[in-house]
Design an enzyme around this catalytic site. Structure first.
Site, PDB file in Angstrom:
ATOM      1  N   LYS A 105      -4.304  -1.918  -1.398  1.00  0.00           N
ATOM      2  CA  LYS A 105      -2.857  -1.519  -0.728  1.00  0.00           C
ATOM      3  C   LYS A 105      -2.592  -2.257   0.469  1.00  0.00           C
ATOM      4  CE  LYS A 105      -2.498   3.096  -2.964  1.00  0.00           C
ATOM      5  NZ  LYS A 105      -3.731   3.025  -3.686  1.00  0.00           N
ATOM      6  N   ARG A 106      -2.731  -3.501   0.583  1.00  0.00           N
ATOM      7  CA  ARG A 106      -2.259  -4.348   1.905  1.00  0.00           C
ATOM      8  C   ARG A 106      -1.047  -4.749   1.967  1.00  0.00           C
ATOM      9  NH1 ARG A 106      -7.218  -2.354   2.619  1.00  0.00           N
ATOM     10  NH2 ARG A 106      -8.705  -3.574   3.468  1.00  0.00           N
TER      11      ARG A 106
END
Length: 308
Positions: A105-106
């Site tokens: 989830k960057r």
């Protein structure tokens, strides 16, 4: 990589990704005791327990699923030893020919996203040589910083023949606080979905894009809308099982060809032995309980798709 994922889904008959999200409360006592006897009640001991736990689960399910999704936070909490367990898990799963979706989830400003993309999907230059870092096949990306946070990932994906799953409508209860807000009369998640479809047009496989979306199973009606908005994007569907989603909720996420979605279950599979339904396996045979849970999930999804 999207072509390989689809091929493995068709071969196994399981549009399923298993979330390898280990927590100490899931790990059987005999695994923990052995790791602590060797390395003490330390971060290293915890990381060893996680690795042994993951390995046994993978050994029991690798032939009946196409993909796994390790959630990096579950490893990061144990510091550097935890990250080493994450990397060992990624490498081991790839050695079993599983597709690895790095649930990271960057998403950040351009140069930072570029570094994240290189570290997880691409190669980093060290002098005259290049090395893979974590080397997952797909990564999850948060798009809410805009295109300059996503495009560095797309660039690396094109170079490495890898893919993304971009957060569009997440499964958590409070997701609507922002994602459901109306912009010019339309919910924000729908606008994000349209942008995912546009990004996907730039990076196509044979029939589906390498740029997919994350849409929670807990919002089936929204999934129905987003399936139409993103016809060529694979949808990663979290929220099955422990978060309340079931097979009947999933039919709208799939296209008429029976493809287009892959459903995640994490603790519902990796901690199946703790459920009443699978308690007879016992903690000693937790990997076999996980296999039984995968088989039941596959049946549930197949039944729902056949009856839609």
């Amino acid at each position: 990589m999207i072509n390989k994922l689809i091929s493995k889904i068709q071969k196994t008959g399981a549009p399923i990704v298993v979330g390898l999200d280990p927590m100490m409360k899931f790990i059987p006592e005999h695994i923990q005791s052995k790791a602590f006897a060797e390395l003490g009640e330390t971060l290293e001991g915890a990381a060893e327990a996680i690795w042994q736990y993951n390995k046994e689960i993978v050994d029991n399910i690798y032939d009946i699923i196409p993909a796994v999704k390790p959630q990096i936070a579950m490893y990061e909490q144990f510091g550097i030893p935890g990250l080493m367990a994450f990397k060992k898990t990624v490498d081991y799963c790839k050695s079993k020919d599983l597709i690895v979706i790095g649930d990271i989830k960057r998403g950040d400003i351009g140069s930072t996203s570029e570094a994240y993309a290189v570290g997880h999907l691409g190669k980093v230059l060290v002098g005259s040589k290049a090395y893979y870092g974590f080397d997952e096949d797909f990564a999850t990306v948060n798009p809410y910083l805009g295109s300059d946070g996503v495009k560095p990932f797309i660039k690396v994906c094109k170079e490495e023949n890898k893919g993304l799953f971009i957060l569009v409508k997440t499964s958590n209860p409070s997701s609507g606080e922002f994602q459901d807000r109306l912009i010019d009369g339309r919910p924000l998640y729908e606008i994000v979905g349209e942008q995912v479809a546009r990004w996907g047009e730039e990076h196509m496989g044979d029939s589906y894009s390498y740029i997919g979306a994350v849409v929670g199973a807990t919002y089936p009606e929204m999934g129905k809308v987003l399936r139409k908005v993103m016809p060529k994007s694979y949808i990663l569907v979290p929220g099955y099982g422990a978060q309340g989603g079931k097979g009947a909720d999933l039919v709208h996420f799939f296209n008429e060809d029976g493809l287009g979605a892959i459903v995640n279950s994490s603790r519902g599979i990796i901690a199946a032995y703790q459920q009443e339904k699978y308690a007879a396996f016992g903690a000693e045979h937790f990997g076999e309980a996980s296999r039984a849970a995968v088989e039941d999930m596959r049946e549930d999804i197949a039944s729902a798709l056949n009856n839609r």
